[in-house]
Scaffold this active site. Sequence first.
Site, PDB file in Angstrom:
ATOM      1  CG  ASP A 316      -6.759  -2.720  -1.339  1.00 24.35           C
ATOM      2  OD1 ASP A 316      -6.719  -2.540  -2.561  1.00 24.35           O
ATOM      3  OD2 ASP A 316      -6.946  -3.825  -0.813  1.00 24.35           O
ATOM      4  CD  GLU A 345      -9.116  -0.467  -4.936  1.00 27.61           C
ATOM      5  OE1 GLU A 345      -8.767  -0.798  -6.080  1.00 27.61           O
ATOM      6  OE2 GLU A 345      -9.035  -1.234  -3.959  1.00 27.61           O
TER       7      GLU A 345
END
Length: 615
Positions: A316, A345
């Site tokens: 994340d 990400e």
Amino acid sequence: MFEINNELLETKLGLSYSPEKSIIRVWSPSRESITLCLYDSYSTQSKTEFNMIKDENNVFEIILDGNMEGKFYTFLIDGMEVADPYSFASSANSKRTAIIDLSKSNPEGFIEHKIPFNDKDKAIIVETHIADISINENSGAENRGLFLGAAQTGTKYNNVSTGLDHFKELGVTHIHLLPVTDYLTVNELKPLSKYPKNYNWGYDQELYNNIEGSFSTNPNDPYSRIREFKTLIKNYHENGMSIVMDVVYNHTFRTSDSPFNIIEPMYYYRSENGNFTNGSGCGNELASERPMVRKFIVESLCYLAREYKIDGFRFDLMALTDIDTIMLAIEKLREINPNILIYGEPWMALPSPLPYDKQIVIGAQKDKKFAIFNPFIRDSIKGDNDGSVKGYIQGEYYLKKNIKNGLMGSIGLDANDASSFANPIESINYFNAHDNLIFYDKLLKSNVEQEDIKDLTYMAFSIIMTAQGIPFFHSGNSFLRTKYMDHNSYASPSNINGIDWSLKEKNYDIFLKIKNLIELRKRLGIFNYTTAEDVRNNLTFINGLKDSVIAFTIKKEDKKYLIIHNFSKNRESLSINLGKIYKLNLIWENEFKDEFVNEFSIDGYSTNVYSLVEE
């Protein structure tokens, strides 16, 4: 800041358990004293206090003689009690660290069960939240919303498979689980089946090595959550699927009062002028570049990979974890499992003081053997995430070049093109994840007619399933799952987030078409080139077609294939003369026998695949 030597970096922090004794260590250079509070159970208020001894490396240690299994402990620091951030087991709601024997946490057959080999470079990933799988009553699961509910086989809604059997039927190789390590924003003692608002995606982390108790049948039993999560992993493995764990090493839910910060103030988090920085948008960001934070992150990942036999990790807000830490983690993880899948990400929520050259932004992954989410193909397919802006599949055909580039793995249509991707397997190709409007709702928001939604869903899948790179989608996309226009359902109740399995029965026709696409991708093996050179040498686009039609040939060893996508609603006439054509596996209705083809027509909203034999 503090002297960090190799001896310290090799020191095992946290709990080391044996039946003869338990050793507990915590690093805190600025604290003069730390007291260990020992409890006989998770609920008792009486405790025994022990002064921990600090060594020359600023490590506090206590040795508890005898078998401490079943007891719990906290650290008492300046009047505040906190759990051990290295905890791998705890009482409900992360209050106390549990002393357990991990060897007793394995369900029958877990140690020796067969782990499937799903090539990381050929992954087909579906993303899901544990509770979403089984919380709806129509899931057919016995333990709704829990690990065991998601792990159950043989579940059905009427005549269609649900849960684990659905994912197996669909044919995906990897199940990406939203965070299942310990987080604070649900009450573990209130099961979602009875308290439908007690829901969160899980990005509010507390104890990184501990498993989230809200998914267990008994949150106060520290073995329960571990054993039941391992049961889930074993069941998916034995049904041919790999498990990806979503990890959140960029921030914690608490900041000034977090266990990290109470144990060693201002060390574990980035700061400027005495204030915590906020690249995560959640109030803090972990200072991964600092040696003891890097040590924690890498050891945590390796622990999870070994103990739970995890097949992949998704990071994340990966841009907030410095590249050196990620590269070290990848090195150590691939020593454990050379086939482990790594992606994340390539962005952050807000600016960070982490130097730009240490941030994993788009392009930083080049030639580093991990992948990133590709927003270019996402936005080109559907338009913006939450608004009415349309993409290529909704008729914005000026985006054709972007889609063609995506089909090449985003390496650039021409070898001289500047590209953010060095190789196709660096690209996670997707049109929908848990964030933002789910795809069905996005299509409605962009004013797509109801009668066209199935076809456009199919065409979106057609792009990512025939593209070089790694396809990824959200659970329920394959049968038009809705979240009722909730674009940020991170804490919405279970009636919004739970998968409504009746939609699979209702939309079984589109489910079967997408299942066939996945099977085609796996069977042909022509969409899994790992280098830009291989893509350029084997894939050729056919020019001179309408903007709504994309066609290309692709070679694999001694075979050659023709792929034609028609993104128009209308039947289109084409002029393609490539030699003798044999039908290979036509996903929809145009049928051609052994013949030369010059002029023919292709159905609207269709993807067609042929084998070629050139004269």
